[in-house]
Design a protein around this motif. Structure first.
Motif, PDB file in Angstrom:
ATOM      1  N   ARG A 204      50.300  55.895  19.625  1.00 18.03           N
ATOM      2  CA  ARG A 204      49.296  55.399  18.672  1.00 18.03           C
ATOM      3  C   ARG A 204      48.051  56.279  18.642  1.00 18.03           C
ATOM      4  O   ARG A 204      47.364  56.335  17.632  1.00 18.03           O
ATOM      5  N   GLN A 205      47.768  56.966  19.758  1.00 16.03           N
ATOM      6  CA  GLN A 205      46.632  57.899  19.735  1.00 16.03           C
ATOM      7  C   GLN A 205      46.949  59.060  18.802  1.00 16.03           C
ATOM      8  O   GLN A 205      46.074  59.559  18.099  1.00 16.03           O
ATOM      9  N   ALA A 206      48.225  59.463  18.785  1.00 14.82           N
ATOM     10  CA  ALA A 206      48.648  60.573  17.915  1.00 14.82           C
ATOM     11  C   ALA A 206      48.912  60.108  16.483  1.00 14.82           C
ATOM     12  O   ALA A 206      48.634  60.827  15.520  1.00 14.82           O
ATOM     13  N   ASN A 207      49.462  58.880  16.341  1.00 13.91           N
ATOM     14  CA  ASN A 207      49.850  58.370  15.003  1.00 13.91           C
ATOM     15  C   ASN A 207      49.340  56.947  14.797  1.00 13.91           C
ATOM     16  O   ASN A 207      50.131  56.005  14.767  1.00 13.91           O
ATOM     17  N   PRO A 208      48.031  56.754  14.653  1.00 11.92           N
ATOM     18  CA  PRO A 208      47.531  55.377  14.497  1.00 11.92           C
ATOM     19  C   PRO A 208      48.049  54.721  13.218  1.00 11.92           C
ATOM     20  O   PRO A 208      48.201  55.389  12.196  1.00 11.92           O
ATOM     21  N   GLY A 209      48.348  53.416  13.328  1.00 10.64           N
ATOM     22  CA  GLY A 209      48.798  52.655  12.152  1.00 10.64           C
ATOM     23  C   GLY A 209      47.866  51.464  11.953  1.00 10.64           C
ATOM     24  O   GLY A 209      46.683  51.522  12.293  1.00 10.64           O
ATOM     25  N   VAL A 210      48.415  50.355  11.419  1.00 10.81           N
ATOM     26  CA  VAL A 210      47.578  49.164  11.196  1.00 10.81           C
ATOM     27  C   VAL A 210      47.915  48.064  12.203  1.00 10.81           C
ATOM     28  O   VAL A 210      47.427  46.953  12.091  1.00 10.81           O
ATOM     29  N   ASP A 211      48.765  48.390  13.178  1.00 12.04           N
ATOM     30  CA  ASP A 211      49.211  47.372  14.132  1.00 12.04           C
ATOM     31  C   ASP A 211      48.164  47.129  15.213  1.00 12.04           C
ATOM     32  O   ASP A 211      47.149  47.836  15.320  1.00 12.04           O
ATOM     33  N   PHE A 212      48.438  46.141  16.029  1.00 13.60           N
ATOM     34  CA  PHE A 212      47.535  45.696  17.092  1.00 13.60           C
ATOM     35  C   PHE A 212      47.208  46.818  18.084  1.00 13.60           C
ATOM     36  O   PHE A 212      46.055  47.013  18.452  1.00 13.60           O
TER      37      PHE A 212
END
Length: 402
Positions: A204-212
């Motif tokens: 998520r640090q590399a590919n942040p999305g809209v998830d928690f």
């Protein structure tokens, strides 16, 4: 002439580690009538609503679970390190800072957007067993539902749910009386969860999305951020707490409605009462039957001297059915009641309560609308009735509604 001694009422004693100890028992109700507190083999137990309400918010008590590993002879290792650094047991500024940084991720808006997914999931699970006229409710509904909701929230493939359920259940053994003998299994599960959480954070640090998880990774306040270790500890707590307690609470909800069939029928007719159903089950039959605090100083409360270091158990189940606060304490979806403490209270109020309330308030009305006359068919198995409780097996029968 000497002054006659004042007769003080006898203080009840409860052996809370006895396998036959039961929260919903005549012995406990009698103790609550006799006195607002009881002595136990692990400190004091507070039994009534008013006293639980006040002591939950008292600055003279701190979270008492931090010493749980030490009470069981565990003074180091992976579980010990995680347990003593997670939000559940931190106090003061450490607790306040981490909670402040975690808070934005638990957005009611994010949860609201996921509600249709929760409904589809509940229906999919019910579809798989509805034509059989029976199911093993924990295996077939409560555990997959609680765990897959968690995977949806975390933005990980739902197919991962059996692994998440296995690891969370194993960490849950640490809260039981068999903790010491289960320690190797618990340590292995924590190691695996650490690895899982660390990979998730890196992704998520590399590919942040809209998830928690993305919200957690990006969360910052006044230039402050969670360290990778704090993020990992928070995620492991969420995976453990989010699965274990919701699964247990759904099993207890089914038990409650089996005992109150007219309330089940009301919920089937009035799905808008789903939120109320969650509150009522958690008031009368919570999975967290007590929360533990510890006295940080000597103080007196209602004539009782409490010494620094005393363990104080606040009995949430007993307080939620105290007739002084609830003149009609039985499950009642149309009743107006004072707040319950099934999610704890004070500064340690459960951070994930929005998630639990949202997913259970969708699941229960859907179950009621599709299954008539749920009843136990025998062979149910239960966790001990102390601390965190619930069924581990709950075979039920029912009639499929037209």
């Amino acid at each position: 002439m000497s002054t006659p001694a004042i007769e003080l009422p006898a203080v009840p004693y409860l052996d809370i580690s006895d396998p036959s100890f039961a929260m919903q028992s005549e012995a406990l109700r009698t103790a609550r009538e006799q006195s607002w507190y009881a002595r136990t083999n692990f400190g004091l137990a507070v039994l009534r609503y008013d006293e639980v309400s006040k002591l939950l918010k008292s600055p003279k008590l701190c979270q008492g679970s931090a010493k749980w590993p030490a009470h069981n002879g565990v003074h180091g290792g992976l579980f010990y390190d995680w347990w003593t650094k997670n939000l559940l047991v931190l106090e003061g500024e450490d607790h306040h800072r981490i909670r402040r940084l975690l808070n934005p991720a638990f957005s009611p808006r994010l949860i609201k957007d996921l509600v249709p997914r929760f409904q589809d999931l509940a229906n999919e699970l019910i579809d798989a067993f509805i034509d059989q006229g029976g199911c093993e409710f924990i295996r077939d509904f409560a555990e997959p539902y609680a765990t897959r909701v968690l995977t949806i929230l975390l933005g990980i493939p739902e197919s991962e749910w059996p692994k998440i359920a296995r690891l969370a259940s194993t960490v849950g053994l640490a809260l039981g009386v068999t903790f010491k003998q289960d320690l190797d299994k618990v340590e292995a599960a924590v190691a695996e969860l650490y690895e899982y959480a660390e990979e998730l954070i890196k992704d998520r640090q590399a590919n942040p999305g809209v998830d928690f998880v993305s919200r957690l990774v990006l969360a910052s306040r006044d230039g402050d951020r969670l360290s990778d270790e704090e993020l990992r500890n928070a995620l492991v707590l969420l995976i453990f707490g989010g699965m274990d307690t919701t699964r247990n609470q759904l099993g207890l909800a089914m038990q409650s409605f089996i005992r109150n069939p007219e309330q089940w029928e009301l919920l089937a007719r009035r799905p808008d009462l789903g939120g109320k159903a969650v509150e009522e089950v958690m008031r009368t039959n919570p999975t967290v039957t007590w929360v533990t605090r510890e006295a940080v100083e000597d103080f007196e409360y209602q004539g009782l001297s409490i010494e620094k270091g005393t363990t104080v158990h606040l009995f949430t189940q007993s307080s939620g059915t105290d007739p002084r606060a609830f003149p009609n304490p039985e499950l009642d979806l149309l009743g107006e009641h004072a707040p319950h403490y099934g999610f704890g209270g004070g500064v340690h109020h459960c951070l994930g309560h929005f998630v639990a309330r949202a997913d259970m308030s969708e699941a229960l009305p859907l179950l009621a609308r599709r299954l008539a006359n749920p009843h136990l068919t025998g062979g149910d198995e239960w966790l001990p009735d102390s601390g965190n409780t619930g069924p581990t097996r709950l075979p039920i029968g029912f009639t499929k509604r037209a």
